[in-house]
Design a protein around this motif. Sequence first.
Motif, PDB file in Angstrom:
ATOM      1  N   ALA A  10       0.855  -1.189   0.000  1.00 41.27           N
ATOM      2  CA  ALA A  10       0.000   0.000   0.000  1.00 41.27           C
ATOM      3  C   ALA A  10       0.892   1.239   0.000  1.00 41.27           C
ATOM      4  CB  ALA A  10      -0.898   0.022   1.231  1.00 41.27           C
ATOM      5  N   ARG A  11       0.371   2.304  -0.587  1.00 46.34           N
ATOM      6  CA  ARG A  11       1.070   3.592  -0.523  1.00 46.34           C
ATOM      7  C   ARG A  11       0.926   4.160   0.884  1.00 46.34           C
ATOM      8  NH1 ARG A  11      -0.334   8.107  -3.542  1.00 46.34           N
ATOM      9  NH2 ARG A  11       1.801   8.783  -3.249  1.00 46.34           N
ATOM     10  N   ARG A  23       2.331  -3.228   9.761  1.00 50.07           N
ATOM     11  CA  ARG A  23       2.574  -2.210   8.726  1.00 50.07           C
ATOM     12  C   ARG A  23       4.061  -1.893   8.723  1.00 50.07           C
ATOM     13  NH1 ARG A  23      -1.336   0.928   6.746  1.00 50.07           N
ATOM     14  NH2 ARG A  23      -0.234   2.873   7.182  1.00 50.07           N
ATOM     15  N   LEU A  24       4.724  -2.231   7.602  1.00 47.85           N
ATOM     16  CA  LEU A  24       6.174  -2.129   7.488  1.00 47.85           C
ATOM     17  C   LEU A  24       6.554  -1.160   6.376  1.00 47.85           C
ATOM     18  CD1 LEU A  24       6.875  -5.984   7.523  1.00 47.85           C
ATOM     19  CD2 LEU A  24       6.678  -4.448   9.498  1.00 47.85           C
ATOM     20  N   LEU A  25       7.246  -0.091   6.735  1.00 47.93           N
ATOM     21  CA  LEU A  25       7.731   0.847   5.731  1.00 47.93           C
ATOM     22  C   LEU A  25       8.992   0.261   5.109  1.00 47.93           C
ATOM     23  CD1 LEU A  25       7.573   3.619   4.327  1.00 47.93           C
ATOM     24  CD2 LEU A  25       8.951   4.533   6.226  1.00 47.93           C
ATOM     25  N   VAL A  26       9.016   0.171   3.765  1.00 42.11           N
ATOM     26  CA  VAL A  26      10.145  -0.450   3.064  1.00 42.11           C
ATOM     27  C   VAL A  26      10.846   0.555   2.150  1.00 42.11           C
ATOM     28  CG1 VAL A  26       9.262  -2.802   3.270  1.00 42.11           C
ATOM     29  CG2 VAL A  26       8.620  -1.434   1.278  1.00 42.11           C
ATOM     30  N   ASP A  27      10.841   1.808   2.540  1.00 46.24           N
ATOM     31  CA  ASP A  27      11.565   2.880   1.851  1.00 46.24           C
ATOM     32  C   ASP A  27      12.808   3.231   2.664  1.00 46.24           C
ATOM     33  OD1 ASP A  27       9.763   3.112  -0.213  1.00 46.24           O
ATOM     34  OD2 ASP A  27       8.846   4.957   0.517  1.00 46.24           O
ATOM     35  N   LEU A  97       3.313  -4.030   3.231  1.00 45.04           N
ATOM     36  CA  LEU A  97       4.543  -3.325   2.909  1.00 45.04           C
ATOM     37  C   LEU A  97       4.159  -1.942   2.404  1.00 45.04           C
ATOM     38  CD1 LEU A  97       6.347  -6.189   0.950  1.00 45.04           C
ATOM     39  CD2 LEU A  97       6.504  -5.662   3.399  1.00 45.04           C
ATOM     40  N   LEU A  98       4.654  -0.906   3.051  1.00 44.60           N
ATOM     41  CA  LEU A  98       4.303   0.469   2.710  1.00 44.60           C
ATOM     42  C   LEU A  98       5.407   1.116   1.887  1.00 44.60           C
ATOM     43  CD1 LEU A  98       3.035   1.523   6.234  1.00 44.60           C
ATOM     44  CD2 LEU A  98       1.642   0.893   4.261  1.00 44.60           C
ATOM     45  N   PHE A  99       5.006   1.860   0.871  1.00 42.56           N
ATOM     46  CA  PHE A  99       5.945   2.566  -0.005  1.00 42.56           C
ATOM     47  C   PHE A  99       5.398   3.951  -0.295  1.00 42.56           C
ATOM     48  CE2 PHE A  99       2.860   0.488  -2.661  1.00 42.56           C
ATOM     49  CZ  PHE A  99       2.594   1.405  -3.667  1.00 42.56           C
ATOM     50  N   ASN A 107       7.519  -0.203  -8.363  1.00 47.49           N
ATOM     51  CA  ASN A 107       8.220   0.248  -7.157  1.00 47.49           C
ATOM     52  C   ASN A 107       8.802  -0.949  -6.421  1.00 47.49           C
ATOM     53  OD1 ASN A 107       6.360  -0.628  -4.865  1.00 47.49           O
ATOM     54  ND2 ASN A 107       4.937   0.451  -6.223  1.00 47.49           N
ATOM     55  N   GLN A 108       9.672  -0.669  -5.473  1.00 51.20           N
ATOM     56  CA  GLN A 108      10.375  -1.743  -4.785  1.00 51.20           C
ATOM     57  C   GLN A 108       9.458  -2.648  -3.980  1.00 51.20           C
ATOM     58  OE1 GLN A 108      10.447   1.387  -3.765  1.00 51.20           O
ATOM     59  NE2 GLN A 108      10.222   1.427  -1.545  1.00 51.20           N
TER      60      GLN A 108
END
Length: 125
Positions: A10-11, A23-27, A97-99, A107-108
Motif C-alpha cells: 500500500a502507498r 505495517r512495514l515501511l520499506v523505503d 509493505l508500505l511505499f 516500485n520496490q
Amino acid sequence: MAKHSDIDIARVHDETFGTDRARLLVDRIWPRGISKADLGLDDWLKDIAPTTELRKWFNHDPDKWGEFRNRYLHELAGNTDAVDRCLAWCRAGPVTLLFAAKDREHNQAVVLRDYLKQRLTGDTT
C-alpha cells in the motif's frame, strides 16, 4: 506462519482503516509530509530498500523496470539480515509493505512482495 498471500502492499498516503496487519515501511527515506504517528507503523525496514545508487538510477522510470527488478532482486539475495528481519514479520502474521512512490506497479514494494512470497513458499520452518 503466515501464508504467502498474507503480504499486501500500500502507498503510505492510502487511507488506513482498522487493521490487524503489521505495517512495514520499506523505503530508505522517510516519506514527505507524513508523521510517524500518522503512519501507524510497526517497523521501518529501511535496510531492505534498494540502495541509494539503484534508487537514483531507476528514478521511477517504467522503461527501466525490468532492469531495476533484476538489480533489486540481486541486492535482496545479498542482504540476508534485512530479508530475514522482514521474513520474521511475515511468519508472525499478515503484513502490509508500505511505499511512498506514486506508481503502484513499478516500485520496490512490488518486487519485495513477490520475493518474500517466493521465499515463504519454499520455507520449511
